[in-house]
Each structure stands twice: as C-alpha cells, then as structure tokens.
Design a protein around this motif. Structure first.
Motif, PDB file in Angstrom:
ATOM      1  N   GLY A 125       0.794  -1.232   0.000  1.00 25.11           N
ATOM      2  CA  GLY A 125       0.000   0.000   0.000  1.00 25.11           C
ATOM      3  C   GLY A 125       0.818   1.270   0.000  1.00 25.11           C
ATOM      4  O   GLY A 125       0.286   2.355   0.286  1.00 25.11           O
ATOM      5  N   THR A 126       2.098   1.151  -0.292  1.00 25.78           N
ATOM      6  CA  THR A 126       2.924   2.368  -0.330  1.00 25.78           C
ATOM      7  C   THR A 126       3.503   2.575  -1.722  1.00 25.78           C
ATOM      8  O   THR A 126       3.836   1.629  -2.430  1.00 25.78           O
ATOM      9  CB  THR A 126       4.099   2.277   0.671  1.00 25.78           C
ATOM     10  N   MET A 127       3.605   3.840  -2.072  1.00 27.37           N
ATOM     11  CA  MET A 127       4.300   4.202  -3.321  1.00 27.37           C
ATOM     12  C   MET A 127       5.406   5.188  -2.939  1.00 27.37           C
ATOM     13  O   MET A 127       6.466   4.775  -2.522  1.00 27.37           O
ATOM     14  CB  MET A 127       3.311   4.808  -4.319  1.00 27.37           C
ATOM     15  N   CYS A 128       5.137   6.493  -3.039  1.00 26.35           N
ATOM     16  CA  CYS A 128       6.163   7.452  -2.641  1.00 26.35           C
ATOM     17  C   CYS A 128       6.306   7.495  -1.128  1.00 26.35           C
ATOM     18  O   CYS A 128       7.360   7.823  -0.601  1.00 26.35           O
ATOM     19  CB  CYS A 128       5.850   8.838  -3.190  1.00 26.35           C
ATOM     20  N   GLY A 129       5.215   7.189  -0.411  1.00 20.69           N
ATOM     21  CA  GLY A 129       5.286   7.077   1.035  1.00 20.69           C
ATOM     22  C   GLY A 129       4.980   8.338   1.816  1.00 20.69           C
ATOM     23  O   GLY A 129       4.868   8.284   3.047  1.00 20.69           O
ATOM     24  N   PHE A 130       4.811   9.478   1.146  1.00 20.49           N
ATOM     25  CA  PHE A 130       4.560  10.708   1.894  1.00 20.49           C
ATOM     26  C   PHE A 130       3.218  10.667   2.624  1.00 20.49           C
ATOM     27  O   PHE A 130       3.083  11.201   3.718  1.00 20.49           O
ATOM     28  CB  PHE A 130       4.607  11.917   0.953  1.00 20.49           C
ATOM     29  N   CYS A 131       2.245  10.033   2.039  1.00 19.17           N
ATOM     30  CA  CYS A 131       0.926  10.011   2.669  1.00 19.17           C
ATOM     31  C   CYS A 131       0.789   8.881   3.687  1.00 19.17           C
ATOM     32  O   CYS A 131      -0.142   8.874   4.486  1.00 19.17           O
ATOM     33  CB  CYS A 131      -0.166   9.849   1.613  1.00 19.17           C
ATOM     34  N   THR A 132       1.703   7.915   3.662  1.00 16.27           N
ATOM     35  CA  THR A 132       1.544   6.703   4.455  1.00 16.27           C
ATOM     36  C   THR A 132       1.380   6.955   5.960  1.00 16.27           C
ATOM     37  O   THR A 132       0.471   6.370   6.577  1.00 16.27           O
ATOM     38  CB  THR A 132       2.736   5.753   4.210  1.00 16.27           C
ATOM     39  N   PRO A 133       2.206   7.798   6.591  1.00 19.00           N
ATOM     40  CA  PRO A 133       2.014   8.016   8.032  1.00 19.00           C
ATOM     41  C   PRO A 133       0.609   8.513   8.373  1.00 19.00           C
ATOM     42  O   PRO A 133       0.024   8.089   9.378  1.00 19.00           O
ATOM     43  CB  PRO A 133       3.080   9.064   8.373  1.00 19.00           C
ATOM     44  N   GLY A 134       0.078   9.389   7.543  1.00 16.83           N
ATOM     45  CA  GLY A 134      -1.265   9.895   7.796  1.00 16.83           C
ATOM     46  C   GLY A 134      -2.312   8.808   7.673  1.00 16.83           C
ATOM     47  O   GLY A 134      -3.238   8.709   8.491  1.00 16.83           O
ATOM     48  N   PHE A 135      -2.180   7.963   6.642  1.00 17.76           N
ATOM     49  CA  PHE A 135      -3.118   6.847   6.488  1.00 17.76           C
ATOM     50  C   PHE A 135      -3.005   5.875   7.665  1.00 17.76           C
ATOM     51  O   PHE A 135      -4.015   5.345   8.149  1.00 17.76           O
ATOM     52  CB  PHE A 135      -2.849   6.115   5.168  1.00 17.76           C
ATOM     53  N   VAL A 136      -1.800   5.639   8.118  1.00 19.43           N
ATOM     54  CA  VAL A 136      -1.613   4.721   9.254  1.00 19.43           C
ATOM     55  C   VAL A 136      -2.320   5.265  10.493  1.00 19.43           C
ATOM     56  O   VAL A 136      -3.056   4.541  11.165  1.00 19.43           O
ATOM     57  CB  VAL A 136      -0.107   4.514   9.530  1.00 19.43           C
ATOM     58  N   MET A 137      -2.106   6.537  10.804  1.00 14.72           N
ATOM     59  CA  MET A 137      -2.712   7.105  12.009  1.00 14.72           C
ATOM     60  C   MET A 137      -4.239   7.126  11.907  1.00 14.72           C
ATOM     61  O   MET A 137      -4.934   6.851  12.889  1.00 14.72           O
ATOM     62  CB  MET A 137      -2.180   8.523  12.243  1.00 14.72           C
ATOM     63  N   SER A 138      -4.763   7.446  10.730  1.00 15.38           N
ATOM     64  CA  SER A 138      -6.224   7.440  10.577  1.00 15.38           C
ATOM     65  C   SER A 138      -6.781   6.024  10.719  1.00 15.38           C
ATOM     66  O   SER A 138      -7.854   5.826  11.298  1.00 15.38           O
ATOM     67  CB  SER A 138      -6.602   8.020   9.200  1.00 15.38           C
TER      68      SER A 138
END
Length: 219
Positions: free
Chosen positions: A160-173
C-alpha cells in the motif's frame, strides 16, 4: 373599502412605529452604542489590553517564544515556540519527530495526521499552545522496537505504499478507526480515511490493508 385595501395587523403597526422611532434616532446612533449592542466591547478590550486579561487570571503567551510542555507518545517534551507555531512545526523542527509529513501545509491532504486525545487531527492546522496537556500520538509511537504496528505491517504486506509521503497519515487514521471500531465495514473504513489523500493512487491497497486488520491484530 376597496378590494386593494385592508386593515393593518397590530404587528405591522408596532413595526412601523419602531421603524419610525429608529429612523428618528438614526443620526444619533453611535459606534459606542453599536459595540455595546453586539457585545464586542469586552473582546476589543481584551485584545488591546493584555494586562487586563492577565488581571482576570488568563495566561498570556507571546508574542515572543515561550517554553511549552507537550505530551507526545506518553513522554513529556519541552519546546520553545511562539503562539503562532503549529504542532507540526514544533514536532519536526524542535523534537526531530518527522513522521508526520508536511505536504500541503493547509489541512487538506492528511499527510500530517496525528491523534490528539484519541481523535485524528491535522498537525499543520493545530497550534502547539492549544494542545499542551493533551495526549498526542504520532506514528513514531506505534512501532515497538523493530516490530511494526499491525496496521503498518498490513500496509506493507498489501503493497500500500508508493512514494510514502501520505503513508504516516493513512496509518494514524486507520489506527484511530480500529481503536474505535475494531471490525469496520468497507464503508466505515472509506469514511475514516476520506481525509487522507494519496497522490499515487494506492487507495485500493490501503483500504484492503485497513480491512485486513481486525481488532488490532492482523486477520
């Protein structure tokens, strides 16, 4: 009586009278009267007289930087910030907590999502002084040693990761969702994640990951 005439209702008489009175007094309507009528005077007074607010017991912070204690991932952290400093800036620039990403910096992409008192929030849109005493959780607090949180592991396994910039936000949500609703439906997961944007378009994989984690443990 003509069909175009009618008796004036009592209310209209009162209204007309009031209007006439107001019109008569119009030229004498002062700025002071206006401020009193809308209750602005106390606000203006507080804004221009901080010493008065301090005398009333209100804590005055700023405009210079002042020390502030934040509770992040269960630990007390001291920062020195101006009142205008956001939580995101305080964490990234002074505490080296860079997991929450600065992308849009205007509260629309969700890359800086953290949890404040068990609710998700955009760290770029929260002032640090406003969360003193609150329980702040970031993605740095999820991993135990080298063991990923089940949500992080699921996103990794579902690719579920590509560039990874959005990943922390998706994880916390996702973590916030699962702590409140351990077994969400697809609709509930979509709603919980609708404040996060993935410019790479991995929404399907991220949703699969969120739904594969049941009750905090991988399903």
């Amino acid at each position: 009586m003509s069909e175009h005439t009618r008796s004036r209702p009592a209310g209209e008489e009162i209204s007309s009278s009031a209007t006439a009175e107001a019109s008569a007094s119009g030229p004498n309507f002062s700025r002071r009267t206006f401020l009193k009528s809308v209750g602005v005077t106390p606000v203006v007074a507080a804004a221009i007289a901080p010493e008065a607010a301090e005398a009333q017991g209100a804590a005055i912070v700023g405009p210079d930087a002042a020390p502030l204690t934040l509770t992040i991932n269960g630990q007390k952290k001291t920062v020195t910030v101006e009142p205008r400093t956001t939580l995101l800036d305080a964490m990234r620039q002074q505490l080296d907590l860079t997991g929450a990403k600065r992308v849009c910096d205007r509260g629309s992409c969700g890359a800086c999502t953290v949890m404040i008192d068990k609710r998700t929030a955009y760290a770029c849109s929260v002032l640090a002084v406003d969360v003193e005493g609150a329980d702040i959780r970031t993605i740095e607090g999820l991993t135990q040693g080298t063991v990923l949180h089940p949500v992080q592991q699921a996103i990794f396994e579902k690719d579920g990761t590509m560039c990874g910039f959005c990943t922390p936000g998706f994880v916390m949500s996702t973590v916030a969702l699962l702590e409140k609703t351990p077994n969400p439906t697809a609709a509930q997961a979509k709603k919980a994640l609708d404040g996060n944007i993935c410019r790479c378009g991995t929404y399907v994989r991220l949703l699969e990951a969120a739904l594969s984690v049941k009750g905090g443990a991988r399903g």
